[in-house]
Motif scaffolding. Structure first.
Motif, short mmCIF file in Angstrom:
data_model
loop_
_atom_site.label_atom_id
_atom_site.label_comp_id
_atom_site.label_asym_id
_atom_site.label_seq_id
_atom_site.Cartn_x
_atom_site.Cartn_y
_atom_site.Cartn_z
N GLU B 90 0.83 -1.21 0.00
CA GLU B 90 0.00 0.00 0.00
C GLU B 90 0.86 1.26 0.00
O GLU B 90 0.54 2.25 -0.65
N LEU B 91 1.96 1.19 0.73
CA LEU B 91 2.86 2.35 0.75
C LEU B 91 3.44 2.62 -0.63
O LEU B 91 3.55 3.77 -1.06
N LEU B 92 3.80 1.54 -1.29
CA LEU B 92 4.37 1.72 -2.63
C LEU B 92 3.37 2.39 -3.55
O LEU B 92 3.71 3.29 -4.31
N MET B 93 2.13 1.93 -3.46
CA MET B 93 1.10 2.53 -4.31
C MET B 93 0.91 4.01 -3.98
O MET B 93 0.77 4.86 -4.86
N ALA B 94 0.90 4.29 -2.68
CA ALA B 94 0.71 5.68 -2.27
C ALA B 94 1.88 6.53 -2.77
O ALA B 94 1.69 7.66 -3.25
#
Lengths: 831, 100
Positions: B90-94
């Protein structure tokens, strides 16, 4: 608006996990974006949420619909520009602005044209600004698309794409069919405005600048290649072309109408103007190009004409227009780092002025008053006074020549410093011209030496050290230019010799300074002999003192003893023939051999000294040069004092005069002696005898003798009596020696000097050749020539013919031989 | 709220709000543009950014990163930031979204 946003949000709210898996409807999302874009273009952005738009674009791209989005945006922009923006601008076009070649036939005044032009420029600028701002916002919103889609698919960014659209839709589209495009109109308007600016009307530079920015920001194609800017491609060319035509025309007009100074100022102003214009109105990148154009048109093609104009460089130099000269220099320096035109002009001027000086000097020295010329024909014996006048005249001419040359040099140095920014190339050129001038004058060497002589004798009196330094420096300066340094050396030696022996020099210190300066300038070998002369002087002084002490130590205090002071001179270093002025070399030899007869009291002293000298230095031969000496004698005149009382005077006269006077010592009062008798008894050479008798019997202040008959000239058969009635108010009397003046050589003397000089050059050349050949063993003819010339260049510039002759003579004497089978003529050294 | 204060508020999809230094937040190109006053979007007027697709947990980590980045901007040998494994994706997507 808020309902729209709300609808979008409701539809696309993602599930907590898996952003990518969200179901996205492209049409709906695009509709949201399109509405927003429209708002942006109408400047209503503040109500929009960036995050929302960004998120929408993000989702479309995530769904692999990036290409569709890109196409849609492009199409949207194309429509917007085509429909809204173009309309706004074309509305402002007044009919005259649309006709391309309106400049000539336009009926409206420039003011109107300017105003309508400005309105148009303003509209275009605003449209462009708006477009840029909006596209900036759009690009930001579509950042994700740019980042992911455009980079991956090698599409130009949406910003670049939309700029291209602006170019195509606004600038490149004809206003109507058959009418010019907006770009053409824009170009013409800007050019018109610049022309107005050049004509001195006020324009609005910021407006133009903004449009130029626009052109600079746009490219020919989507690739945005740096040198394919619309500005460079379509505007700059036209601009440079128009400017070139304008300046060519203006240059020609100005050349006809105004003088060189005005022209230069104008050209300079134009260049500065263009520079400013590029900064304030156009683009900095054009500066060098337009400068080149102006320089080409106003300077390069006109420089030659400009310099040769009536009011050109010649005029400026003549009138010391330093400022204008510096302008000319400035301009020339812009177009030609070598400044060849200016250099040529300056060289020509120097040569001209120099030739004038040379001619003046020649004229002054060769046009003596008729009387003197006559006297000269009769021979030197006849009227020394008038011939001395002629010599003086020549001397004055020589001094004037030196002063003039120095003034010329000073003047051009001044110009060079003040107007030419101390430019190297020009300095070299000026120096070369100066050297040419000085060397073109065949008496240069002599005159320079004479100048130094004059200064040493008189000039430096009452001068401070600084002034003396300056004078010496000037002399050295001229010397530096001189090519025939060996001739100068000869003359200088001669002059120095006279100064030293006759005690004419004001200050030995200054003499020594001069020598040391020459040493620095011309090298050790040059001053070797000059220094030796000084050494001789010092040694002689010691010798005289030594002799005096020696006599005193003998203890016989003889009141009648003659005091002796002597100068022993090394015969090689001293140019003693300088003192046989006016005689040919044959006579000189003769008089060198025949010794004058000294009266016993003097002869005794002479013998005594010879003895003393031989004791100290064995194996040396002393030759007495009595023609150079002088003597202090006490003479008593029976009726010289008041009331007929006898009076004693101290008389300073030459040795010869002393000999003559001593003859009368033994004579009974009133008795007379004939010229021939004096000659026989003293054995003084006839020339010197006549001269000395003249000063003793003719010159009014020193008339110790009475001549019979009373005439100015001394002729054979004249008789002389002691002048008992001589009167003078001074105790000390100096008998002038007629010929010992500071003077230029007579023609005969000159020939002799030249001959001697040629001889000595011959030896120098031979020595150089032998030196070179000894080292090289074998050498081709041309390289031998070159080496010889370069070796000797420090002393003089050898004549090629002379070198050849010397080579021949060396071959004859079997120092060298020709190499028979060499491809080029060569020589071999025979040990 | 003034047009340009030193602090900005970031609000997550589940309502958590984080007040962070403007300069730190602007490490993200997306946030920087959102807040750029010259563009004049709604976010720049309120100095508040609402992220509909980032939850509080992730946004907290993002803010942590902002400060982490700010702190070590010019230093070498930076200690690794602690990222729980479950947040990675999720962090990567953000990060991709925010263009950090």
């Amino acid at each position: 608006m808020s309902s729209l946003a709300g609808r979008g949000r409701g539809k696309i709210r993602p599930p907590r996990r898996g952003l990518a898996s969200a179901d996205v409807d492209f049409e709906t999302t695009w509709a949201v974006l399109e509405r927003a874009f429209r708002e942006i273009h109408t400047k209503n952005a503040s109500a929009l949420s960036f995050e929302e738009l960004y998120r929408n674009a993000y989702k479309i791209v995530l769904k692999k619909k990036g290409d569709e989005l890109y196409a849609k945006v492009a199409k949207f922009e194309e429509q917007w520009l085509g429909e809204n923006v173009r309309l706004q601008i074309t509305r402002l076009l007044t009919p005259p602005l649309m006709v391309l070649d309106a400049s000539g036939r336009s009926l409206e005044s420039t003011a109107e044209k300017r105003i309508s032009g400005e309105v148009f420029l303003k509209a275009l600028k605003e449209a462009w600004d708006d477009h840029q701002v909006c596209m900036g916002m759009l690009t930001d919103v579509l950042m994700y698309m740019d980042r992911v889609y455009c980079t991956d698919h090698r599409q130009p960014s949406i910003f670049a794409k939309s700029m291209g659209l602006f170019r195509d839709q606004i600038l490149r589209t004809p206003v109507k069919t058959d009418l010019p495009t907006l770009l053409d109109i824009l170009k013409r308007i800007i050019l018109d405005q610049i022309q107005m600016d050049r004509d001195g009307e006020a324009i609005n530079p910021h407006l133009i600048k903004a449009n130029i920015y626009m052109l600079e920001g746009l490219y020919e194609s989507e690739q945005e290649v740096e040198d394919e800017k619309l500005y460079l491609q379509s505007f700059e060319q036209d601009f440079l072309g128009t400017s070139a035509a304008f300046y060519r025309e203006e240059g020609e007009r100005l050349m006809k109408e105004s003088d060189a100074g005005t022209y230069c100022r104008h050209a300079k102003r134009r260049i500065d103007e263009e520079h400013d214009r590029c900064r304030s109105t156009l683009s900095e990148s054009t500066t060098p190009k337009i400068q080149r154009v102006v320089e080409d048109e106003l300077i390069r093609h006109k420089m030659k004409g400009l310099i040769e104009m009536d009011s050109g460089v010649q005029y400026m130099v003549d009138n010391d227009k330093l400022q204008e000269l510096s302008l000319v220099f400035d301009l020339e320096a812009r177009v030609d780092p070598k400044k060849s035109e200016l250099t040529r002009a300056m060289q020509k001027i120097i040569t001209e002025m120099g030739t004038n000086i040379n001619n003046a000097a020649i004229a002054a020295s060769t046009a003596p008053p008729p009387a003197a010329a006559l006297a000269e024909k009769e021979g030197e014996k006849s009227k020394p006074a008038s011939s001395a006048a002629k010599i003086n005249q020549q001397t004055v001419a020589a001094l004037k020549w030196v002063e003039d040359v120095l003034a010329l040099k000073d003047r051009f140095d001044g110009i060079w410093k003040k107007a030419f920014e101390e430019d190297q190339t020009l300095q070299v050129a000026l120096n070369r011209s100066m050297a040419d001038v000085i060397n073109a004058f065949n008496r240069g060497s002599e005159y320079i030496s004479l100048y130094i002589d004059e200064n040493m004798k008189k000039g430096i009196r009452n001068k401070t050290q600084a002034e003396i330094d300056q004078t010496l420096e000037k002399a050295i300066l001229l010397l530096r230019y001189l090519q025939d340094k060996d001739i100068f050396e000869t003359y200088y030696k001669k002059h120095l010799c006279k100064r030293l022996l006759l005690n004419k020099s004001q200050s030995i210190d200054v003499e020594k300074q001069m020598i040391s300066r020459m040493k620095i300038e011309l090298g050790n070998s040059f001053t070797l002999k000059l220094e030796a002369m000084f050494k001789d002087m010092t040694l002689s002084e010691e010798l005289t003192n030594g002799y005096r002490n020696y006599i005193n130590s003998l203890g016989q205090a003889d009141p009648k003893r003659v005091d002796l002071s002597i100068n022993v001179l090394t015969s090689m270093t001293w140019p003693l023939e300088a003192f046989r002025g006016g005689q040919t070399s044959d006579q000189a030899n003769e008089s060198g051999k025949t010794q004058v007869v000294f009266p016993p009291q003097v002869e005794r002293v002479k013998m005594g000294f010879e003895r003393y000298y031989n004791e100290k230095h064995s194996g040396r031969c002393l030759t007495w040069l009595s023609n150079m000496g002088d003597a202090d004698i006490k003479a008593t005149f029976p009726n010289g004092g008041k009331d007929g009382k006898p009076r004693t005077h101290e008389v300073n006269c030459s040795t010869y005069a002393m000999l003559i006077l001593l003859l009368f010592n033994d004579l009974p009062a009133g008795a007379s002696i004939s010229l021939e008798e004096i000659q026989a008894r003293t054995n003084i050479p006839p020339n010197d005898l006549a001269r000395n008798l003249q000063s003793l019997a003719v010159a009014p202040k020193t008339r110790f003798l009475v001549k019979e008959p009373m005439s100015r000239d001394v002729k054979p058969g004249d008789r002389f009596t002691f002048n008992d009635n001589f009167k003078s108010q001074f105790v000390k009397i100096k008998v002038g020696v007629v010929s010992a003046g500071n003077k230029v050589e007579g023609d005969r003397e000159r020939k002799e000097t030249e001959k001697k000089n040629n001889d000595s050059r011959g030896f120098a050349v031979e020595a150089a050749i032998v030196r070179i050949m000894k080292q090289r063993k074998e050498l081709a003819h041309t390289s031998l020539l070159n080496e010889t010339i370069s070796q000797l260049s420090a002393q003089f510039k050898p004549d090629v013919a002379m070198i050849k002759k010397k080579v021949e003579s060396l071959i004859e004497r079997e120092y060298l031989e020709r190499i028979d089978d060499a491809p080029v003529p060569s020589y071999r050294y025979l040990a | 709220m003034s047009a340009e204060s030193d602090y900005v508020t970031l609000i997550s999809s589940d309502g958590y709000s984080f007040v962070v230094q403007r300069s730190s937040a602007c490490i993200s190109a997306a946030i920087r543009r959102m807040l750029d006053p010259s563009l004049g979007f709604a976010e720049s007027k309120t100095n508040t950014c609402r992220f509909e697709n980032i939850n509080g947990l992730v946004l907290e980590k993002v803010c942590e990163y902002f400060y982490y980045n700010e702190k070590h901007k010019n230093s070498k040998d930076v200690p690794d930031m602690d990222v729980p494994a479950e947040l990675c994706l999720e962090l990567l997507m953000a990060a991709d979204y925010l263009n950090v």
